[in-house]
Design a protein around this motif. Structure first.
Motif, PDB file in Angstrom:
ATOM      1  N   LEU A 601       0.689  -1.344  -0.254  1.00  0.00           N
ATOM      2  CA  LEU A 601      -0.290  -0.151   0.237  1.00  0.00           C
ATOM      3  C   LEU A 601       0.514   1.172   0.565  1.00  0.00           C
ATOM      4  CD1 LEU A 601      -2.626  -1.233   2.544  1.00  0.00           C
ATOM      5  CD2 LEU A 601      -3.247  -0.753   0.171  1.00  0.00           C
ATOM      6  N   THR A 602       1.902   1.176   0.776  1.00  0.00           N
ATOM      7  CA  THR A 602       2.937   2.104   0.957  1.00  0.00           C
ATOM      8  C   THR A 602       3.477   2.675  -0.865  1.00  0.00           C
ATOM      9  OG1 THR A 602       3.918   1.951   2.683  1.00  0.00           O
ATOM     10  CG2 THR A 602       4.957   3.363   2.195  1.00  0.00           C
ATOM     11  N   SER A 603       3.306   1.452  -1.852  1.00  0.00           N
ATOM     12  CA  SER A 603       4.433   2.297  -2.538  1.00  0.00           C
ATOM     13  C   SER A 603       2.784   2.265  -3.808  1.00  0.00           C
ATOM     14  CB  SER A 603       4.555   0.422  -3.857  1.00  0.00           C
ATOM     15  OG  SER A 603       4.811   1.080  -4.511  1.00  0.00           O
ATOM     16  N   THR A 604       1.841   1.768  -3.666  1.00  0.00           N
ATOM     17  CA  THR A 604       0.680   2.007  -4.559  1.00  0.00           C
ATOM     18  C   THR A 604      -0.039   3.305  -3.973  1.00  0.00           C
ATOM     19  OG1 THR A 604       0.263  -0.773  -4.480  1.00  0.00           O
ATOM     20  CG2 THR A 604      -1.747   0.869  -5.186  1.00  0.00           C
ATOM     21  N   GLY A 607       2.810   9.191  -2.896  1.00  0.00           N
ATOM     22  CA  GLY A 607       2.149  10.786  -2.727  1.00  0.00           C
ATOM     23  C   GLY A 607       1.498  10.851  -1.762  1.00  0.00           C
ATOM     24  N   LEU A 608       0.447   9.871  -1.497  1.00  0.00           N
ATOM     25  CA  LEU A 608      -0.363  10.054  -0.519  1.00  0.00           C
ATOM     26  C   LEU A 608       0.633   9.345   1.137  1.00  0.00           C
ATOM     27  CD1 LEU A 608      -3.640   8.955  -1.193  1.00  0.00           C
ATOM     28  CD2 LEU A 608      -3.234  10.851  -0.980  1.00  0.00           C
ATOM     29  N   THR A 609       1.446   8.779   0.775  1.00  0.00           N
ATOM     30  CA  THR A 609       2.251   7.866   1.931  1.00  0.00           C
ATOM     31  C   THR A 609       3.509   8.691   2.189  1.00  0.00           C
ATOM     32  OG1 THR A 609       3.353   7.036   0.607  1.00  0.00           O
ATOM     33  CG2 THR A 609       0.957   5.707   1.799  1.00  0.00           C
ATOM     34  N   ASP A 610       4.017   8.683   3.427  1.00  0.00           N
ATOM     35  CA  ASP A 610       5.160   9.364   3.491  1.00  0.00           C
ATOM     36  C   ASP A 610       6.370   7.998   3.551  1.00  0.00           C
ATOM     37  OD1 ASP A 610       8.070   9.898   4.771  1.00  0.00           O
ATOM     38  OD2 ASP A 610       7.395   9.890   6.690  1.00  0.00           O
ATOM     39  N   ASP A 625      -0.144  16.721   5.505  1.00  0.00           N
ATOM     40  CA  ASP A 625      -0.656  17.899   4.687  1.00  0.00           C
ATOM     41  C   ASP A 625      -2.048  17.373   4.650  1.00  0.00           C
ATOM     42  OD1 ASP A 625       0.492  17.003   2.721  1.00  0.00           O
ATOM     43  OD2 ASP A 625       0.832  19.613   2.040  1.00  0.00           O
ATOM     44  N   LEU A 626      -2.102  16.056   4.607  1.00  0.00           N
ATOM     45  CA  LEU A 626      -3.082  15.426   3.932  1.00  0.00           C
ATOM     46  C   LEU A 626      -4.546  15.622   4.384  1.00  0.00           C
ATOM     47  CD1 LEU A 626      -3.766  12.856   1.223  1.00  0.00           C
ATOM     48  CD2 LEU A 626      -4.071  11.363   3.236  1.00  0.00           C
ATOM     49  N   ASN A 627      -6.062  15.610   3.575  1.00  0.00           N
ATOM     50  CA  ASN A 627      -6.796  16.329   4.164  1.00  0.00           C
ATOM     51  C   ASN A 627      -8.032  15.410   3.593  1.00  0.00           C
ATOM     52  OD1 ASN A 627      -8.402  17.055   1.563  1.00  0.00           O
ATOM     53  ND2 ASN A 627      -6.498  18.762   1.630  1.00  0.00           N
ATOM     54  N   ASP A 637      -9.295   5.107  -7.251  1.00  0.00           N
ATOM     55  CA  ASP A 637      -8.847   4.031  -8.165  1.00  0.00           C
ATOM     56  C   ASP A 637      -8.003   2.792  -7.889  1.00  0.00           C
ATOM     57  OD1 ASP A 637      -7.026   6.120  -8.318  1.00  0.00           O
ATOM     58  OD2 ASP A 637      -6.625   5.881 -10.367  1.00  0.00           O
ATOM     59  N   ALA A 638      -7.174   3.223  -6.603  1.00  0.00           N
ATOM     60  CA  ALA A 638      -6.112   2.708  -5.882  1.00  0.00           C
ATOM     61  C   ALA A 638      -6.023   0.860  -6.752  1.00  0.00           C
ATOM     62  CB  ALA A 638      -5.249   2.733  -5.198  1.00  0.00           C
ATOM     63  N   ALA A 639      -7.333   0.613  -6.357  1.00  0.00           N
ATOM     64  CA  ALA A 639      -6.994  -0.681  -6.686  1.00  0.00           C
ATOM     65  C   ALA A 639      -7.560  -1.393  -7.712  1.00  0.00           C
ATOM     66  CB  ALA A 639      -8.769  -1.480  -6.186  1.00  0.00           C
ATOM     67  N   ASP A 640      -7.136  -0.263  -8.262  1.00  0.00           N
ATOM     68  CA  ASP A 640      -7.034  -1.176 -10.058  1.00  0.00           C
ATOM     69  C   ASP A 640      -4.942  -0.835  -9.981  1.00  0.00           C
ATOM     70  OD1 ASP A 640      -9.551  -2.124 -10.546  1.00  0.00           O
ATOM     71  OD2 ASP A 640     -10.157   0.069 -10.926  1.00  0.00           O
TER      72      ASP A 640
END
Length: 694
Positions: A601-604, A607-610, A625-627, A637-640
């Motif tokens: 999940l970190t790799s997928t 941009g959202l993960t640290d 800073d994620l909201n 669409d991360a599952a795809d």
């Protein structure tokens, strides 16, 4: 033998094994699996007049081979036949005797089989010419790592050498996917040869509940107890005060823990023995023999005593922390309750809160009858490279167009590996003369030491220093203990005793010591990937949400679990995952999905993960800073578009023979093994809640 009758497993195995079928024999520990496999083969040996070396008996541990050899030698002697053992600790003179006069049964390891195939001193065509069958003991211990791929590969090479398939018989006590494991064991002959799972009273599909009649299903809750002790020192106090006069086997999850607990118990006047892989062979044998003959004593061990090595009748099994898997726990539980009227038992002593939660989650899975499926590591490209080189050593030269035939179509040892073969030639590991391939200078340089001995094992071992007191070898230690900055004399902890370093031979990697009263330190560097499975991590979340494992809990364990629940409840939800923003500004995504899932999940979600984080079993860090709106869009669409985890090039040092692969393929192998795509997909399909905590 004083047996009134054969056991049910032994009866059930007779007909299929006499018919030559491949088989996986499943039953609890000490249920007679060895006899169930060997007795029919002995009958065939007599009736079909097998001659020469006709049966290989393969084990994952040399100690298990040594333990089995007297028993099997006795059985074979009934027919005027012979059994012998061959592994790295067997003297050269004994090996020469085996080559001069082949025994009917040879107990060995995959590494020793490889050494026989590649050695210039062994006529492997003659040695294996009459081979008919192979018994693989503790087959699950092979199938789950690269030693399993190695075992399959060398068996296929022997089968090709002798020109016929070999009957394959696997023995196991704990496995969640027996049909798949049997197919794995059959190798290239899967779906071509008859085979069956033989498991009286066992009827469990992949990772499904065991039937209530299974001898390893849950005993009464009073026989399994979970306690919280808070430290290793307190664990030693509990062990010293309980079960006086009984024989106790204590399992730890690291060699360092074994050493520290062993020393603590001896300081309390408890007769204590130790067993782990870095102790010298003679030291381990002395401990195991003394423990087998004693009564009021404790032996502290890593998983080395988890498998079927006989250490006599046990009264108690004690677990420090939590084992790595349900299957491992079942193996350990099966060491007790072997005497008539005795019951299986295990006392869990959690030295800290994380291990208490792990143990509770594992016991929750066990109570439901769940066992991990045994799955071979994917994409063993480095083993393909090793096997091509080993084949060239074995045959001295091999045809460019026929090399793959030696593995009889077993994937991935096929023409699909031509890219690896080309790389071996390009880099000088192999040389070409027309259509013939033979060992090149790069292979000589990297693997040629001691007659290519490093080619015979597919696992890496960190460099260690041998410790000697006078001429007596005590074991091996991590070299960092000899290089770290310290004040005063340098002291080591080995064999549960403290030693002061008197001299270090850096060139020969030897360390000389003398005994002292205390102050020793133990440490070894681990080489494997850390982390819990998806299923165990989810079971831990269930415990936080209130689920209770079906075992006895001490008052201390109950109180600590209550505090754990209070601590983790804001980050656990039964219907999905939680994203929490702390008042400090840190943002955590609580997936409760395991290390490999979280790495995926970190790799997928890059941009959202640290990107600087090291994934954990329970959560991963997100951008500060994620909201909530960005989060919702980012995972839509991360599952795809699941991605394999990023792998640091430094990690390649743990993949043996990685230099014999193009770096991109070596990194791809590690990334595939680090990933848990089904787990990541399951998490992404769940709803997630974004909350602010205080």
């Amino acid at each position: 033998m004083g047996w009134a009758r054969l056991r049910e497993l032994q009866e059930a195995a007779i007909a299929p094994l006499l018919e030559g079928e491949d088989a996986l024999l499943l039953a609890g520990t000490a249920s007679g699996k060895t006899e169930a496999a060997v007795f029919p083969l002995l009958s065939k040996m007599a009736s079909q007049q097998w001659a020469g070396l006709s049966v290989l008996y393969v084990c994952p541990l040399k100690a298990l081979l040594n333990n089995l050899e007297p028993r099997l030698a006795s059985y074979f002697s009934w027919l005027g036949r012979r059994a012998a053992v061959w592994h790295g600790d067997v003297p050269v003179s004994a090996r020469r005797s085996i080559l001069r006069d082949r025994p009917d049964l040879l107990l060995t390891t995959p590494e020793s089989i490889e050494s026989m195939l590649v050695s210039v001193n062994v006529d492997h065509s003659l040695l294996f010419a009459d081979l008919q069958a192979v018994v693989v003991d503790e087959v699950h211990a092979f199938a789950g790592d690269d030693r399993g791929w190695h075992l399959l590969a060398v068996l296929e090479r022997i089968s090709h050498l002798v020109g016929r398939p070999l009957q394959r018989i696997g023995l196991s006590a704990t496995v969640g996917n027996p049909e798949e494991l049997l197919a794995w064991l059959q190798g290239a002959e899967a779906n071509r040869r008859p085979g069956r799972v033989i498991a009286p009273h066992l009827d469990f599909p992949t990772s499904a509940p065991l039937q209530s009649t299974d001898p390893l299903s849950a005993p009464p809750p009073g026989e399994i107890e979970l306690d919280y002790v808070g430290s290793l020192q307190n664990a030693a106090t509990v062990i010293a005060s309980l079960h006086q006069g009984e024989k106790r086997l204590v399992f730890c999850e690291s060699r360092q823990e074994v050493e520290e607990l062993g020393q603590l118990l001896r300081l309390k006047g408890i007769t204590t023995f130790l067993s782990h892989a870095s102790l010298a062979l003679d030291e381990r044998r002395r401990s195991e023999q003394a423990f087998a003959e004693a009564r009021n004593c404790v032996i502290v061990s890593t998983s080395t005593l988890e498998l079927g090595i006989d250490v006599g009748d046990l009264d108690r099994v004690i677990q420090i922390g939590a084992p790595r898997s349900v299957a491992s726990f079942l193996q350990r539980l099966g060491r007790t309750g072997r005497r008539p009227g005795a019951t299986r038992n295990c006392l869990f002593l959690a030295p800290d809160r994380p291990s208490l939660l792990r143990a509770a989650g594992l016991l929750l899975l066990w109570g439901r009858g769940w066992i991990e499926p045994v799955v071979a590591p994917p994409e063993p490209r480095h083993i393909v490279a090793q096997q091509i080189l080993a084949l060239c050593l074995q045959e001295r030269q091999i045809g460019d167009h026929v090399w793959h035939e030696w593995w009889n179509g077993l994937d991935p040892f096929t023409r699909s590996a031509d890219v690896i073969l080309r790389y071996l030639v390009e880099q000088g590991y192999l040389q070409r003369d027309g259509d013939m391939l033979f060992i090149g200078p790069e292979a000589e340089l990297r693997f040629g030491h001691r007659h290519f001995m490093s080619m015979t094992a597919v696992f890496t071992a960190p460099p260690e220093f041998t410790v000697l007191a006078g001429r007596t070898e005590l074991g091996r230690i991590d070299p960092s203990l000899l290089t770290e900055q310290i004040q005063g004399p340098r002291r080591l902890l080995l064999g549960g005793r403290s030693w002061q370093v008197t001299y270090v031979d850096w060139k020969r990697r030897r360390c000389f010591v003398e005994p002292v009263d205390g102050g020793g330190k133990a440490r070894w560097t681990g080489m494997g990937l850390a982390g819990h499975s998806f299923e165990l991590s989810r079971a831990m979340r269930e415990v936080v949400l209130g689920a209770e494992p079906p075992v006895s809990l001490t008052r201390r364990a109950v109180d600590q679990l209550a505090e754990l629940r209070q601590q983790h409840l804001p980050a656990a939800h039964p219907g999905g995952t939680m994203v929490t923003r702390l008042t400090s500004g840190d943002v955590y995504w609580w997936t409760w999905a395991g290390f490999r899932t979280n790495a995926t999940l970190t790799s997928t979600l890059a941009g959202l993960t640290d990107p600087m984080q090291e994934p954990t079993d329970l959560y991963l860090r997100l951008r500060r800073d994620l909201n909530p709106a960005e989060w919702k869009v980012g995972i839509a669409d991360a599952a795809d578009r699941l991605c394999l985890p990023d792998v640091d090039e430094k990690a390649l040092s743990g993949l043996k023979f990685n230099t014999a692969l193009p770096q991109r393929l070596a990194l791809a192998t590690l990334a595939t093994r680090l990933a848990d795509l089904p787990g990541a997909l399951a998490v992404l399909k769940e709803p997630s809640r974004f909350v602010i905590t205080h």
